[in-house]
Design an enzyme around this catalytic site. Structure first.
Site, mmCIF file in Angstrom:
data_model
loop_
_atom_site.group_PDB
_atom_site.id
_atom_site.type_symbol
_atom_site.label_atom_id
_atom_site.label_comp_id
_atom_site.label_asym_id
_atom_site.label_seq_id
_atom_site.Cartn_x
_atom_site.Cartn_y
_atom_site.Cartn_z
ATOM 1 N N ASN A 121 -8.848 0.949 6.552
ATOM 2 C CA ASN A 121 -7.882 0.745 7.627
ATOM 3 C C ASN A 121 -8.444 1.253 8.949
ATOM 4 O OD1 ASN A 121 -5.527 0.213 8.987
ATOM 5 N ND2 ASN A 121 -4.520 2.108 8.378
ATOM 6 N N GLY A 159 -11.414 4.656 2.723
ATOM 7 C CA GLY A 159 -12.768 4.083 2.726
ATOM 8 C C GLY A 159 -13.475 4.153 4.072
ATOM 9 N N HIS A 207 -7.573 9.842 4.093
ATOM 10 C CA HIS A 207 -7.248 8.763 5.020
ATOM 11 C C HIS A 207 -7.641 9.196 6.430
ATOM 12 C CE1 HIS A 207 -4.176 7.781 1.780
ATOM 13 N NE2 HIS A 207 -4.938 6.709 1.842
ATOM 14 N N GLY A 208 -8.111 8.273 7.217
ATOM 15 C CA GLY A 208 -8.463 8.597 8.608
ATOM 16 C C GLY A 208 -9.878 9.141 8.707
ATOM 17 N N ASP A 251 0.848 -1.193 0.000
ATOM 18 C CA ASP A 251 0.000 0.000 0.000
ATOM 19 C C ASP A 251 0.887 1.249 0.000
ATOM 20 O OD1 ASP A 251 -2.400 1.396 0.154
ATOM 21 O OD2 ASP A 251 -2.546 1.258 2.341
ATOM 22 N N ASN A 300 -10.426 0.716 0.024
ATOM 23 C CA ASN A 300 -9.371 0.569 1.035
ATOM 24 C C ASN A 300 -9.878 0.963 2.412
ATOM 25 O OD1 ASN A 300 -7.860 0.154 -1.257
ATOM 26 N ND2 ASN A 300 -6.173 1.476 -0.627
HETATM 27 P P1 13P Z 1 -8.729 4.668 5.948
HETATM 28 O O1 13P Z 1 -7.740 4.540 7.058
HETATM 29 O O2 13P Z 1 -9.358 6.000 5.916
HETATM 30 O O3 13P Z 1 -9.720 3.559 5.963
HETATM 31 O O4 13P Z 1 -7.914 4.567 4.582
HETATM 32 C C1 13P Z 1 -7.220 3.393 4.275
HETATM 33 C C2 13P Z 1 -6.466 3.516 3.013
HETATM 34 O O5 13P Z 1 -6.856 4.230 2.108
HETATM 35 C C3 13P Z 1 -5.244 2.723 2.863
HETATM 36 O O6 13P Z 1 -4.611 2.930 1.655
#
Ligand code: 13P
Length: 283
Positions: free
Chosen positions: A231, A209, A179-180, A84, A229
């Site tokens: 996380n 995501g 992200h986040g 990633d 994605n």
């Molecule tokens: P999030 O942490 O916002 O879900 O994003 C994850 C991501 O895009 C990893 O590449």
């Protein structure tokens, strides 16, 4: 079964569902994700950031963990081991040499010409080894402010050039996600997403995501998003459960019990995502 991302993403793109990309951080996270996806027969992409690779000990450790879990847990679904946000050509080559089946080269902070050149170099190396490549155009922001910078949105013509001139297998255009955690509703540019999809017919990837509402995710899938994605949402689900467990079990010190305390919540979050993405029973 460890595979590259080509077939599962192309099928998802054609049939209008999305493949989950979950970031992994350690052995247990990998196991929880594999077990839940196997149970629900969903293909899965295990995303590993350079930071997570370093945390786990290196590329070879990650590859060994994933391969060994697939074997020992009798995992039969298609599993992609994906770098990633690879930050350099070197970093992508190292992951490929160690056994990753897919890599992302994130040269989005460079000029379009440089992004094309770096991405091309990775594609040449990767395709010789049957490894798939994702690239980014525009720039997906970070956790600093929780709002996407409109200037960082991908331009349609840049997205088209990057994909056509490099031969990538999937493309992550920055179109309003971060992200986040988000501040307020994310402003995804579905028009541009659709335009890019119609011209390119290459599976599109939505980063950041976590925290995007279900309706927006369904709309994104209808506009060509084939990989989501995730996380932060899994981290938060795990974290809340572990905190609660430790709050009422202050005498526990066995790390297995601590880490396991988040298993059920994490698996519930995974199930919910798989059913939203429509990836269940697609393995
Ligand atoms: P999030 O942490 O916002 O879900 O994003 C994850 C991501 O895009 C990893 O590449």
């Amino acid at each position: 079964m460890l595979v590259n991302a080509k077939e599962i993403l192309n099928r998802a793109h054609q049939e209008k569902y999305a493949i989950p990309h979950f970031n992994i951080n350690n052995l247990e996270w990998t196991r929880f994700i594999l077990e839940k996806c196997e149970e629900l027969k969903s293909p899965v992409i295990l995303g590993v950031s350079e930071g997570a690779i370093k945390y786990m000990g290196g590329n070879h450790v990650v590859v060994a963990i994933v391969k060994s879990l697939i074997e020992d847990l009798n995992i039969t679904i298609p599993v992609v081991l994906h770098l990633d946000h690879g930050s350099s050509v070197e970093s992508c080559k190292k992951a490929i040499d160690a056994g990753f089946t897919s890599v992302m080269i994130d040269a989005s902070k460079f000029s379009l010409e440089e992004n094309i050149n770096f991405t091309k170099e990775v594609v040449l190396y990767a395709h010789l080894k049957n490894v798939t490549v994702e690239a980014e155009i525009g720039h997906v922001g970070g956790e600093e402010d929780g709002v996407a910078d409109e200037l960082a949105y991908a331009k349609v013509e840049d997205a088209i050039r990057l994909a056509k001139e490099t031969g990538i297998d999937s493309l992550a255009p920055a179109l309003g996600s971060v992200h986040g955690l988000y501040k307020g509703e994310p402003k995804l540019d579905f028009n541009r997403m659709k335009q890019i999809d119609e011209v390119l017919q290459v599976p599109l990837v939505l980063h950041g995501g976590s925290g995007i509402g279900d309706d927006l995710i369904r709309q994104a899938i209808s506009c060509g998003i084939s990989k989501l994605n995730i996380n932060t949402e899994l981290q938060m689900a795990w974290n809340a459960s572990v905190r609660e467990y430790l709050g009422t079990n202050s005498n526990v010190y066995d790390p297995r019990k601590v880490i396991k305390a988040g298993e059920e919540a994490m698996k519930a979050a995974i199930s919910a995502k798989l059913s939203l993405l429509g990836s269940i029973n697609r393995a």
